[in-house]
Design an enzyme around this catalytic site. Structure first.
Site, PDB file in Angstrom:
ATOM      1  N   GLN A 177       0.849  -1.202   0.000  1.00 17.45           N
ATOM      2  CA  GLN A 177       0.000   0.000   0.000  1.00 17.45           C
ATOM      3  C   GLN A 177       0.879   1.245   0.000  1.00 17.45           C
ATOM      4  O   GLN A 177       0.380   2.357  -0.066  1.00 17.45           O
ATOM      5  CB  GLN A 177      -0.884  -0.001   1.256  1.00 17.45           C
ATOM      6  CG  GLN A 177      -1.841  -1.170   1.298  1.00 17.45           C
ATOM      7  CD  GLN A 177      -2.384  -1.373   2.709  1.00 17.45           C
ATOM      8  OE1 GLN A 177      -3.353  -0.739   3.102  1.00 17.45           O
ATOM      9  NE2 GLN A 177      -1.772  -2.247   3.465  1.00 17.45           N
ATOM     10  N   ASP A 204       6.073   4.687  -1.516  1.00 21.15           N
ATOM     11  CA  ASP A 204       7.528   4.844  -1.623  1.00 21.15           C
ATOM     12  C   ASP A 204       8.108   3.708  -2.480  1.00 21.15           C
ATOM     13  O   ASP A 204       7.402   2.780  -2.877  1.00 21.15           O
ATOM     14  CB  ASP A 204       8.182   4.902  -0.231  1.00 21.15           C
ATOM     15  CG  ASP A 204       8.072   3.588   0.542  1.00 21.15           C
ATOM     16  OD1 ASP A 204       8.396   2.532  -0.036  1.00 21.15           O
ATOM     17  OD2 ASP A 204       7.668   3.605   1.728  1.00 21.15           O
ATOM     18  N   HIS A 246      -1.696   1.548  -4.036  1.00 25.82           N
ATOM     19  CA  HIS A 246      -2.081   2.963  -3.876  1.00 25.82           C
ATOM     20  C   HIS A 246      -1.220   3.901  -4.708  1.00 25.82           C
ATOM     21  O   HIS A 246      -1.151   5.095  -4.429  1.00 25.82           O
ATOM     22  CB  HIS A 246      -2.048   3.343  -2.382  1.00 25.82           C
ATOM     23  CG  HIS A 246      -3.099   2.634  -1.577  1.00 25.82           C
ATOM     24  ND1 HIS A 246      -3.076   2.514  -0.206  1.00 25.82           N
ATOM     25  CD2 HIS A 246      -4.224   1.974  -1.979  1.00 25.82           C
ATOM     26  CE1 HIS A 246      -4.134   1.817   0.195  1.00 25.82           C
ATOM     27  NE2 HIS A 246      -4.833   1.475  -0.860  1.00 25.82           N
ATOM     28  N   CYS A 277      -4.158  14.923 -20.486  1.00 23.48           N
ATOM     29  CA  CYS A 277      -3.966  13.857 -21.491  1.00 23.48           C
ATOM     30  C   CYS A 277      -3.788  12.478 -20.859  1.00 23.48           C
ATOM     31  O   CYS A 277      -3.787  11.474 -21.564  1.00 23.48           O
ATOM     32  CB  CYS A 277      -2.792  14.200 -22.406  1.00 23.48           C
ATOM     33  SG  CYS A 277      -1.174  14.167 -21.572  1.00 23.48           S
ATOM     34  N   CYS A 280       2.114  19.586 -17.454  1.00 24.13           N
ATOM     35  CA  CYS A 280       2.449  18.665 -18.552  1.00 24.13           C
ATOM     36  C   CYS A 280       2.764  19.471 -19.821  1.00 24.13           C
ATOM     37  O   CYS A 280       2.340  20.626 -19.952  1.00 24.13           O
ATOM     38  CB  CYS A 280       1.231  17.776 -18.788  1.00 24.13           C
ATOM     39  SG  CYS A 280       1.380  16.584 -20.112  1.00 24.13           S
TER      40      CYS A 280
END
Ligand code: OAD
Length: 255
Positions: free
Chosen positions: A117, A120, A135, A146, A164
């Site tokens: 979960q 990192d 997650h 996009c 973006c």
């Protein structure tokens, strides 16, 4: 169930070692507790993130819509913390377990699937290969326009919020409250849970669904359950072996 009280620990560790030695297909489910000894804060315990911050201000699509800069500042802070720490003996033990099971595998099936979960990358940095991030991942960014996703490991990200090439805002590619898990990742986790002989649950409060349902899915399909946690959880009564303590102390003893 074997285990729980401090004086039972040595026999519980041997019981867990025996169980592990008997199986060839394992699912590991980890939560924030596995990274705690590296210095990454958990969510619910003392000093946990949800004791200091309100998830609805920082970890929902609505919070991002209201104030993307604030949300990004929080994720930037967490990225800085994660970039500054190292995998601990618990991460390394799980990577070694994967390598050992692979070395002993006789069938062309994946012997260990590590479902985490955590957002990192400490499992990967410790050497784990088959990792499913239920997650999401804090180092991936997703375009809100996009939909393009890419890794971006810059620390700190600047300027905030990042944008973006298509002009839309980028967001962390993590699962926020109120959002669904990525279907492919979830389906792979359920498939592995249904096919495994043993599920090892490490450092999760087992309170957040659907992740918390994976051990029950494995149990229903006939798997055994080993839990490693500093504290009891709702899963503890269902465990074949429950090891209470720090994952970084206990997991290396299982190998
Ligand atoms: P929690 O913070 O809810 O639970 C951490 C668990 O690890 C607790 O049961 C602690 O007792 C245990 N623990 C802490 N330190 C430990 C150590 N050194 N060794 C062994 N156990 C230890 O974290 P999660 O269960 O991972 O979701 O939380 C699940 C999800 O809730 C997270 O992925 C996050 C959060 O909201 C999202 O952000 C979607």
């Amino acid at each position: 169930m074997i285990g729980l009280s401090a004086e039972c620990q040595p026999s519980s560790v041997s019981a867990a070692r025996r169980l592990l030695a008997e199986v060839s297909r394992v699912v590991v489910l980890t939560g924030a507790g596995v990274s705690e000894e590296s210095g990454v804060p958990t969510f619910r315990g003392p000093g946990g993130l949800w004791r200091q911050f309100r998830p609805e201000d920082l970890a929902t699509p609505e919070a991002f819509g209201r104030d993307p800069r604030l949300v990004w500042e929080w994720y930037n802070w967490r990225r800085e913390k994660i970039a500054a720490v190292e995998p601990n003996p618990a991460h390394r033990a799980l990577a070694e377990l994967e390598a050992r099971l692979k070395a002993g595998a006789t069938a062309p099936v994946r012997p260990l699937t590590l479902v985490t979960q955590n957002v990192d990358d400490l499992h990967e940095r410790a050497g784990s290969r088959a990792v499913l991030h239920l997650h999401g991942e804090i180092w991936r960014l997703r375009c809100t326009g996009c939909g393009r996703e890419d890794y971006d490991r810059r620390v700190p990200l600047d300027p905030l919020p990042p944008v973006c090439a298509c002009g839309s805002l980028l967001r962390p590619a993590v699962v926020w409250f109120g959002e669904a898990l990525a279907p492919d990742t979830w389906d792979a986790a359920v498939g592995a849970a249904q096919a495994c002989e043993l599920v090892l649950v490490v450092g999760t409060s087992a309170l957040v669904y659907p992740a918390a349902s994976l051990p029950a899915i494995a149990l229903q399909a006939g798997a055994r359950l080993i839990e490693v946690n500093r504290d009891p959880t709702p899963l503890t009564p269902r465990a074949d072996v429950s090891l209470q303590g720090k994952a970084g102390d206990l997991l290396p003893q299982l190998l």
